[in-house]
Design an enzyme around this catalytic site. Structure first.
Site: not given
Length: 175
Positions: A94, A137
């Site tokens: 991430c 996401e």
């Protein structure tokens, strides 16, 4: 080109639940372009608006490999409407948790309803890396991080490490 600063763990902004987009206009399209610039600069394959401090339900993804033509996708107000019972595991990272990776198990396929940047309804059935990226996401839009899908022990260690790094960054700014 406008690269936005990334929000990094443990910033509480990452835990906010993002609000639906209501206006589809040039400002939204410009922001999507800035998100792509930020994601490509990082570099990454997906970015949620909250990761650059905008709590709106929008994300961008581009899974094109280096040397391939770009394949940008904009998802506004995405919703997972179907997911498979079959699971798959991918190593995830991430941009808001730099240099940390962990295997995460998620549904292998998903169907996502969303709007494009012009406000037109769209639907996508995805598997493989795209399915994983969409779920990762969309989690961001709900204040969920991929580390929430790993063991509490590992998650606590990651959070502790990033709190320490944030403290060190803050003390350097004071000097």
């Amino acid at each position: 080109m406008s690269v936005k600063p990334l929000i990094i763990l443990p910033d509480p902004v990452l835990r906010q639940v993002s609000k639906p987009v209501e206006r589809f206009d040039d400002q939204l399209r410009k922001f999507a372009s800035d998100m792509f610039d930020t994601m490509y600069d990082a570099p990454g394959i997906g970015l949620a608006a909250i990761q650059v401090g905008e709590p709106i339900r929008m994300l961008v993804i581009d899974l094109a490999k280096e040397g391939e033509p770009k394949a940008p996708h904009i998802f506004v107000n995405p919703t997972i409407v179907q997911s498979s019972d079959k699971r798959s595991t991918y190593e995830e990272g991430c941009l808001s948790i730099p240099d940390y990776y962990a295997e995460v198990e998620r549904p292998a396929t998903v169907k996502v309803n969303y709007f494009d940047a012009d406000g037109k309804p769209q639907s996508m059935e995805a598997d493989g890396l795209m399915a994983t990226c969409l779920q990762h996401e969309i989690d961001h839009l709900n204040g969920v991080l991929f580390i929430d899908h790993i063991s509490k022990l590992k998650r606590d260690m990651v959070i502790k490490k990033f709190k320490k790094l944030a403290s060190q960054r803050a003390s350097k700014k004071v000097l």
